[in-house]
Design a protein around this motif. Structure first.
Motif, PDB file in Angstrom:
ATOM      1  N   SER A 120       0.834  -1.210   0.000  1.00 10.32           N
ATOM      2  CA  SER A 120       0.000   0.000   0.000  1.00 10.32           C
ATOM      3  C   SER A 120       0.864   1.253   0.000  1.00 10.32           C
ATOM      4  N   HIS A 127       0.597   7.907  -6.283  1.00  8.87           N
ATOM      5  CA  HIS A 127      -0.719   8.440  -6.666  1.00  8.87           C
ATOM      6  C   HIS A 127      -1.031   9.680  -5.836  1.00  8.87           C
ATOM      7  N   THR A 138      -3.519   7.838   0.495  1.00  5.41           N
ATOM      8  CA  THR A 138      -4.236   7.921  -0.778  1.00  5.41           C
ATOM      9  C   THR A 138      -5.297   6.837  -0.904  1.00  5.41           C
ATOM     10  N   GLU A 140      -5.711   5.064  -3.552  1.00  5.57           N
ATOM     11  CA  GLU A 140      -5.067   3.920  -4.213  1.00  5.57           C
ATOM     12  C   GLU A 140      -4.301   3.062  -3.216  1.00  5.57           C
TER      13      GLU A 140
END
Length: 196
Positions: A120, A127, A138, A140
């Motif tokens: 992660s 991003h 984030t 993402e």
């Protein structure tokens, strides 16, 4: 993010994941019984924690130590206290190994802490869609955590879905605590409520 910064973070996350994979290897690859394997993993995590505390102590006293100086230079973010994240990671692992007695629950927790959190970070830093509740994380990165966490199905079956969601949420919150501590704490609470 520059290529150099990404390579630095990649090196950090490889070490991050390697620590957890060593614990999983102790739990499942060793010829020890499940209970003895848990004890061996506890000893490993405690030993790493003690070494990290030694490194922190030497750094705060401005004493040099070639190995610790190299590790801190090579792996520690410049805006963080020395070995800060690593210390919480070793402690979080030790908490999971101490407060969970089911080897499958422990394995799922360590996998989340090592692999889901590591991936992660790598995906999130590339991003720029911040979470509404925490601009330092984030969308993402949190999605990557949750999706990777679903691999804990191999350890705990369908409980992987709510566990991954809870751990991803804990990782995404800005609670003033290191996520290397909040992830295992959330997992411990989850497993205790689930009757493990």
């Amino acid at each position: 993010m520059t290529r150099q910064n990404f390579e630095f973070e990649l090196n950090r996350q490889v070490v991050h994941m390697l620590f957890g994979l060593i614990i999983l290897a102790i739990l499942f690859v060793s010829l020890l019984s499940p209970q003895d394997a848990i004890v061996a993993a506890q000893v490993f995590s405690l030993s790493v924690l003690i070494c990290l505390l030694f490194m922190i102590d030497r750094r705060t006293k401005n004493l040099s130590s070639p190995l610790s100086d190299f590790l801190l230079y090579a792996l520690e973010r410049k805006d963080s206290p020395p070995a800060h994240g690593a210390m919480w990671y070793a402690l979080g692992s030790l908490l999971a190994l101490t407060f969970l007695s089911n080897i499958w629950a422990i394995a799922a927790t360590i996998f989340l802490l090592a692999v889901a959190d590591g991936l992660s970070t790598l995906i999130g830093i590339n991003h720029h869609h911040p979470l509404p509740h925490n601009k330092k994380k984030t969308i993402e990165g949190t999605a990557a955590f949750f999706i990777t966490g679903l691999a804990t199905y191999a350890f705990i079956g369908l409980l992987a879905v709510p566990l991954s969601f809870l751990a991803a949420l804990a990782e995404s919150l800005d609670l003033g605590l290191d996520d290397n501590l909040t992830i295992p704490l959330a997992s411990i609470v989850f497993f205790k409520l689930a009757g493990f």
